[in-house]
Design a protein around this motif. Structure first.
Motif, PDB file in Angstrom:
ATOM      1  N   ASN B   6       6.552  -1.054 -16.922  1.00  0.00           N
ATOM      2  CA  ASN B   6       5.478  -0.764 -15.968  1.00  0.00           C
ATOM      3  C   ASN B   6       5.958  -0.051 -14.705  1.00  0.00           C
ATOM      4  O   ASN B   6       5.149   0.574 -14.015  1.00  0.00           O
ATOM      5  N   ALA B   7       7.238  -0.122 -14.405  1.00  0.00           N
ATOM      6  CA  ALA B   7       7.728   0.582 -13.215  1.00  0.00           C
ATOM      7  C   ALA B   7       7.754   2.095 -13.441  1.00  0.00           C
ATOM      8  O   ALA B   7       7.747   2.871 -12.491  1.00  0.00           O
ATOM      9  N   ALA B   8       7.761   2.525 -14.706  1.00  0.00           N
ATOM     10  CA  ALA B   8       7.687   3.967 -14.999  1.00  0.00           C
ATOM     11  C   ALA B   8       6.233   4.422 -14.942  1.00  0.00           C
ATOM     12  O   ALA B   8       5.882   5.343 -14.212  1.00  0.00           O
ATOM     13  N   THR B   9       5.406   3.758 -15.734  1.00  0.00           N
ATOM     14  CA  THR B   9       3.963   4.011 -15.748  1.00  0.00           C
ATOM     15  C   THR B   9       3.324   2.698 -16.142  1.00  0.00           C
ATOM     16  O   THR B   9       3.729   2.108 -17.138  1.00  0.00           O
ATOM     17  N   LEU B 176       7.195   6.863   4.065  1.00  0.00           N
ATOM     18  CA  LEU B 176       7.278   5.703   3.169  1.00  0.00           C
ATOM     19  C   LEU B 176       6.900   6.116   1.749  1.00  0.00           C
ATOM     20  O   LEU B 176       5.877   6.768   1.523  1.00  0.00           O
ATOM     21  N   ASP B 177       7.725   5.717   0.790  1.00  0.00           N
ATOM     22  CA  ASP B 177       7.462   5.962  -0.633  1.00  0.00           C
ATOM     23  C   ASP B 177       6.937   4.660  -1.233  1.00  0.00           C
ATOM     24  O   ASP B 177       7.674   3.680  -1.351  1.00  0.00           O
ATOM     25  N   THR B 178       5.664   4.654  -1.583  1.00  0.00           N
ATOM     26  CA  THR B 178       5.057   3.413  -2.098  1.00  0.00           C
ATOM     27  C   THR B 178       4.852   3.446  -3.618  1.00  0.00           C
ATOM     28  O   THR B 178       4.014   2.709  -4.136  1.00  0.00           O
ATOM     29  N   ALA B 179       5.629   4.260  -4.311  1.00  0.00           N
ATOM     30  CA  ALA B 179       5.434   4.383  -5.767  1.00  0.00           C
ATOM     31  C   ALA B 179       5.437   3.022  -6.460  1.00  0.00           C
ATOM     32  O   ALA B 179       4.692   2.804  -7.411  1.00  0.00           O
ATOM     33  N   GLN B 180       6.266   2.105  -5.951  1.00  0.00           N
ATOM     34  CA  GLN B 180       6.391   0.798  -6.609  1.00  0.00           C
ATOM     35  C   GLN B 180       5.704  -0.316  -5.823  1.00  0.00           C
ATOM     36  O   GLN B 180       5.945  -1.491  -6.095  1.00  0.00           O
TER      37      GLN B 180
END
Lengths: 381, 381
Positions: B6-9, B176-180
């Protein structure tokens, strides 16, 4: 709704495209090429197959590579910003360019101190003036020539093969924008002389939104522009050296690619060209019967897909509004993101043009409807 | 398949997301904001609504703007390349950055002759060493601080509020990178101190592929990077001056945006955080019972969403292959596009880590399955 804005986005798409998007969204939305599990590998296979179909479509040489980007705008930014230009270099663009090219080269001018030169037109026909271009090239040697294949304002089919052949006498890098052509007008990578062929998935190819790219025909080195994770060589702060990996950072949009694959299976260039040509000429013929309508027409043998017009006494935008509100007909009005061509069309009094663009699913009756509507609007003056 | 990547998609998405994508693809795939017809205006409305939901989610101040881009990678490229940096400027990044940041700042170094400095970590806990950072800032003043919110390798939740508060003492631009994180960990624009908050649609927000962007919180001027048609002010070779128009060239991916809108309606941050935290801690607790498994764990109070591990005697990649082939379990292995952190994890002998990442639809039984599988693999040594 009668949809005549196909030059912006083709609509509808073939049923198989909708189904492919739906299937991939539900079942195949994984990060391709970066995982070791079955569905990630299946996603990778889908991408490779889609690229193969694109290479076949343009009859690309064996060494050509397809780079996927989320849009043709990004593809063009990636190509033009990736070129190894030095101050004083000349970049030639046609007066028919879209802002994807025009604004990109304008910014390049400022960043790299290069010159942008417009390819000359014949004042009467507004065709490319090849003889004057030949002269211009000899005076100001081209480093790069970037050209749209079909104008998104008038449907003019540019003589790109001739232009690129001249450019190659000076070893210029040649870039072709096929947003309005690929899938409808023949694009043959072996003949056309472009080093980079940029394409849009959602226009003449009838794919979904969210996918575009370019074909790297000759492997000319591009510097990195947009960079990020590639799922490969992760410890290396440099992007991989070659196409396509160098230009494909971040998760690929497998859903849109699945739609594009389905779309490519439905492409029959010759047939579609003939259909669109017939519709375009019929539209022109009927519009010419109405007084007080100005048509911005390229010569008959080099036009397809759309007609730009204005109605005496109306701004272009007003015609768009009336067609929408009173007739439920969708067209596009204004400058169509094409900054250079309007000084040639001399349409400033109308604030641009009314663009009627046909497509694969447009019927003769739809043409009759828009012509009748415009006739009525004129009649009301 | 048991999906633990799930961390990828994130997969699957809420049913409403699939339906929204299908609906928009069939009925709303038009060029928003550039036409004068009903469905183009409806597309514009959908975009505005989706932006409104994002602003609410992060409790943004009234002046904040959402910029949509096709991916968070492109958003980060657009932000970092848009900063007005001068040679010698210091850009701080955490050692947990993804290549979307790491490769972008690396390229910036070469283009603009700026310095990239890694934010220091505590050698024992691998937490950000705030005291040393404070000292470092005073010695080498930060021009920009760019930081991921949650590590995509270990699930470490970085103390970004503290980091940005220190950065703001030097008026550094904060990114800030909030991808995760966005959608699972609270992101409050008023509290967190970021000038730009980049987000990915297809990860913790559970939207579809093909949409990301950033929230321009404070209106700091960014120079143009990717440029093209905006459907506005077409004769102007400059992009419009302000967010969002300045950073949104080319046709918006209305299909993906429709999916994101539906996804945003399903977000309940507090609840999702608690669920993912519970699953993560359960996974850790069970894995700790197996000998010969190395876990790369942040302290318990600052971790969520995923666990990186290795199994004695196996390359990370081999474990991924066995889990896929023998157990139909999908995980990700390798360096996870995060170039800096592995020298801290000291996982080079394993060629990275095996990352097990949970998500909204992961069940306790799925955790049991992967733990049992890893136990069996260890048992076979």
């Amino acid at each position: 709704m009668i949809y005549l804005d196909n030059a912006a986005t083709t609509f509808p798409k073939p049923e198989s495209v909708y189904q492919a998007v739906e299937y991939a969204n539900r079942n195949l939305s994984f990060n391709a090429g970066r995982g070791s599990y079955k569905l990630a590998r299946e996603a990778t296979k889908l991408i490779d197959e889609t690229k193969g179909k694109l290479l076949s479509l343009v009859d690309a040489p064996g060494s050509a590579k397809v780079v996927f980007t989320p849009s043709i705008t990004i593809a063009i930014n990636e190509i033009l910003n990736g070129l190894s230009l030095v101050p004083g270099d000349n970049i030639y663009v046609s007066p028919y360019e879209h802002n994807a090219v025009a604004r990109t080269v304008h910014l390049l001018c400022k960043k790299k101190n290069v010159q942008v030169i417009e390819i000359p037109l014949d004042r009467e026909t507004l065709e490319i003036d090849v003889e004057r271009l030949k002269y211009l090239f000899s005076k100001k040697i081209p480093a790069c020539v970037c050209c749209t294949h079909v104008s998104n304002v008038t449907g003019y089919i540019l003589p790109v093969e001739q232009i690129f052949r001249l450019a190659k006498q000076y070893s210029a890098v040649t870039v072709l924008d096929t947003a309005q052509s690929m899938g409808v007008v023949e694009v043959n990578a072996k003949k056309i002389g472009a080093d980079f062929i940029a394409f849009a998935g959602h226009k003449t190819l009838y794919g979904p939104m969210g996918i575009g790219g370019f074909i790297d025909v000759n492997g000319i080195k591009l510097n990195g522009f947009i960079v990020g994770g590639t799922g490969s060589d992760s410890l290396n702060l440099e992007m991989p050296e070659k196409s396509p990996e160098k230009h494909e950072s971040s998760s690929q949009n497998i859903v849109a690619i699945a739609g594009l694959r389905a779309a490519l299976d439905e492409v029959h260039v010759k047939e579609f060209y003939e259909d669109e040509k017939r519709l375009t000429e019929y539209l022109i013929q009927e519009l010419q019967k109405i007084d007080d309508v100005t048509l911005y027409l390229p010569p008959e043998n080099v036009r397809v897909g759309m007609v730009s017009l204005n109605v005496e006494g109306y701004k272009a935008e007003d015609i768009g509004l009336i067609l929408d509100e009173d007739y439920d007909i969708a067209v596009r009005t204004g400058y169509h993101c094409a900054p250079f061509v309007h000084k040639w069309l001399k349409d400033e009094d109308y604030a641009g043009t009314v663009r009627v663009s046909v497509g694969r699913f447009v019927r003769t009756e739809d043409i009759d409807s828009v012509v009748r509507a415009i006739g009525e609007i004129v009649g009301e003056i």
